[in-house]
Write an enzyme that holds these catalytic residues in place. Structure first.
Site, mmCIF file in Angstrom:
data_model
loop_
_atom_site.group_PDB
_atom_site.id
_atom_site.type_symbol
_atom_site.label_atom_id
_atom_site.label_comp_id
_atom_site.label_asym_id
_atom_site.label_seq_id
_atom_site.Cartn_x
_atom_site.Cartn_y
_atom_site.Cartn_z
ATOM 1 N N HIS A 57 0.845 -1.202 0.000
ATOM 2 C CA HIS A 57 0.000 0.000 0.000
ATOM 3 C C HIS A 57 0.882 1.254 0.000
ATOM 4 O O HIS A 57 0.696 2.160 -0.822
ATOM 5 C CB HIS A 57 -0.894 -0.040 1.248
ATOM 6 C CG HIS A 57 -1.741 1.173 1.455
ATOM 7 N ND1 HIS A 57 -3.116 1.142 1.360
ATOM 8 C CD2 HIS A 57 -1.428 2.466 1.765
ATOM 9 C CE1 HIS A 57 -3.598 2.353 1.594
ATOM 10 N NE2 HIS A 57 -2.587 3.168 1.845
ATOM 11 N N GLU A 58 1.853 1.285 0.919
ATOM 12 C CA GLU A 58 2.724 2.459 1.014
ATOM 13 C C GLU A 58 3.652 2.560 -0.202
ATOM 14 O O GLU A 58 3.946 3.655 -0.679
ATOM 15 C CB GLU A 58 3.547 2.393 2.310
ATOM 16 C CG GLU A 58 2.729 2.285 3.591
ATOM 17 C CD GLU A 58 1.796 3.461 3.830
ATOM 18 O OE1 GLU A 58 1.811 4.424 3.047
ATOM 19 O OE2 GLU A 58 1.026 3.407 4.802
ATOM 20 N N HIS A 61 1.851 4.247 -3.063
ATOM 21 C CA HIS A 61 1.870 5.708 -2.911
ATOM 22 C C HIS A 61 3.201 6.268 -3.409
ATOM 23 O O HIS A 61 3.240 7.220 -4.201
ATOM 24 C CB HIS A 61 1.714 6.104 -1.434
ATOM 25 C CG HIS A 61 0.324 6.001 -0.899
ATOM 26 N ND1 HIS A 61 -0.769 6.574 -1.519
ATOM 27 C CD2 HIS A 61 -0.148 5.424 0.243
ATOM 28 C CE1 HIS A 61 -1.852 6.335 -0.790
ATOM 29 N NE2 HIS A 61 -1.507 5.631 0.270
#
Length: 267
Positions: A57-58, A61
């Site tokens: 997820h990170e 980003h």
């Protein structure tokens, strides 16, 4: 030298590979029922898989920010998938894992720090924010694939339940992340399209957005409505509420509340 540094900045960390190894070994233990405690194996498998999804997820980003113009994400270690490199490792990893243990909820954590001043264009800002929860969506699709592909023949019962609970975590994380609440990714998606005045007024609220959402979810009516939505998404993906419930019961093996109900395969 700069080229070597760039490669080093993108090399997958041994910490992340170690977490993936734990996920693989404990997943095998759940599948083969090799472990003396199936519940403990499910706990370790789901927790490590959940941390892997948080790292991805990170990373999503950061990777989207890199292509959007923020070259600083490499030097910060965000492209190595190392959870210890996040601005708030406590918010990004520890608290989300605690939320799962406490309430079976995929609550999003803190984010990587993106230098937004380096990004040009509102669409790019929106895509950077959307990239994280879209990773949870992709993870949920992968977890539920055996269910919606009707390919569960031969899948051991405990592994099936573990996948169902992991899918619930991913769906709940995606829904929560996409809420247009300050401090969450959903607000980051719409923020570039808001007027400067509105953004200025909302900005002080950002640190409290996640806390407010968590507090609201403790209200039984809100919690019930939220999980109705989650199960409404899981249903078309082939995962039933009893499967997700029993997956959570296996995960919280120390409580042993639903052991009797969940020992027999669900058809």
């Amino acid at each position: 030298m700069g080229h070597q540094g760039s490669r080093g900045e993108r090399r997958i960390s041994s910490v992340f590979l170690g977490i993936v190894a734990v996920m693989a070994v404990t997943g095998w233990a759940v599948w083969t029922q090799y472990a003396t405690s199936t519940g403990l194996a499910v706990f370790l498998f789901v927790t490590s898989a959940w941390i892997v999804s948080l790292c991805l997820h990170e990373y999503a980003h950061a990777r989207t920010a890199l292509h959007g113009g923020d070259l600083s994400v490499g030097a910060k270690g965000y492209l190595t998938l190392n959870p210890l490199k996040y601005t708030h490792a406590l918010l990004s990893i520890v608290l989300p894992v605690l939320f799962v243990i406490m309430g079976g909820l995929g609550l999003p954590g803190g984010a990587v720090y993106i230098e937004r001043g380096r990004i040009r264009g509102r669409w790019r800002h929106s895509m950077i924010s959307a990239a994280g929860p879209l990773t949870n969506v992709a993870f949920a699709i992968v977890c539920t694939a055996p269910f919606w592909l009707d390919a569960l023949d031969g899948v051991p019962h405990p592994f099936r339940l573990a996948l169902a609970f992991l899918a619930l975590l991913q769906v709940s994380a995606a829904i929560l992340n996409f809420l247009p609440v300050p401090g969450l990714d959903g607000y980051g998606v719409i923020e570039p399209w808001l007027s400067y005045g509105v953004r200025r007024q909302v900005e002080p609220l950002a640190p409290f957005g996640l806390i407010a959402v968590f507090a609201l979810l403790w209200i039984p009516e809100v919690n019930r409505f939220f999980f109705d939505v989650v199960y409404g998404v899981l249903g078309p993906l082939g995962v039933t509420e009893p499967e997700a419930y029993c997956g959570r019961e296996l995960y919280t093996f120390w409580r042993d509340e639903g052991a009797f109900f969940c020992t027999t395969p669900l058809d």
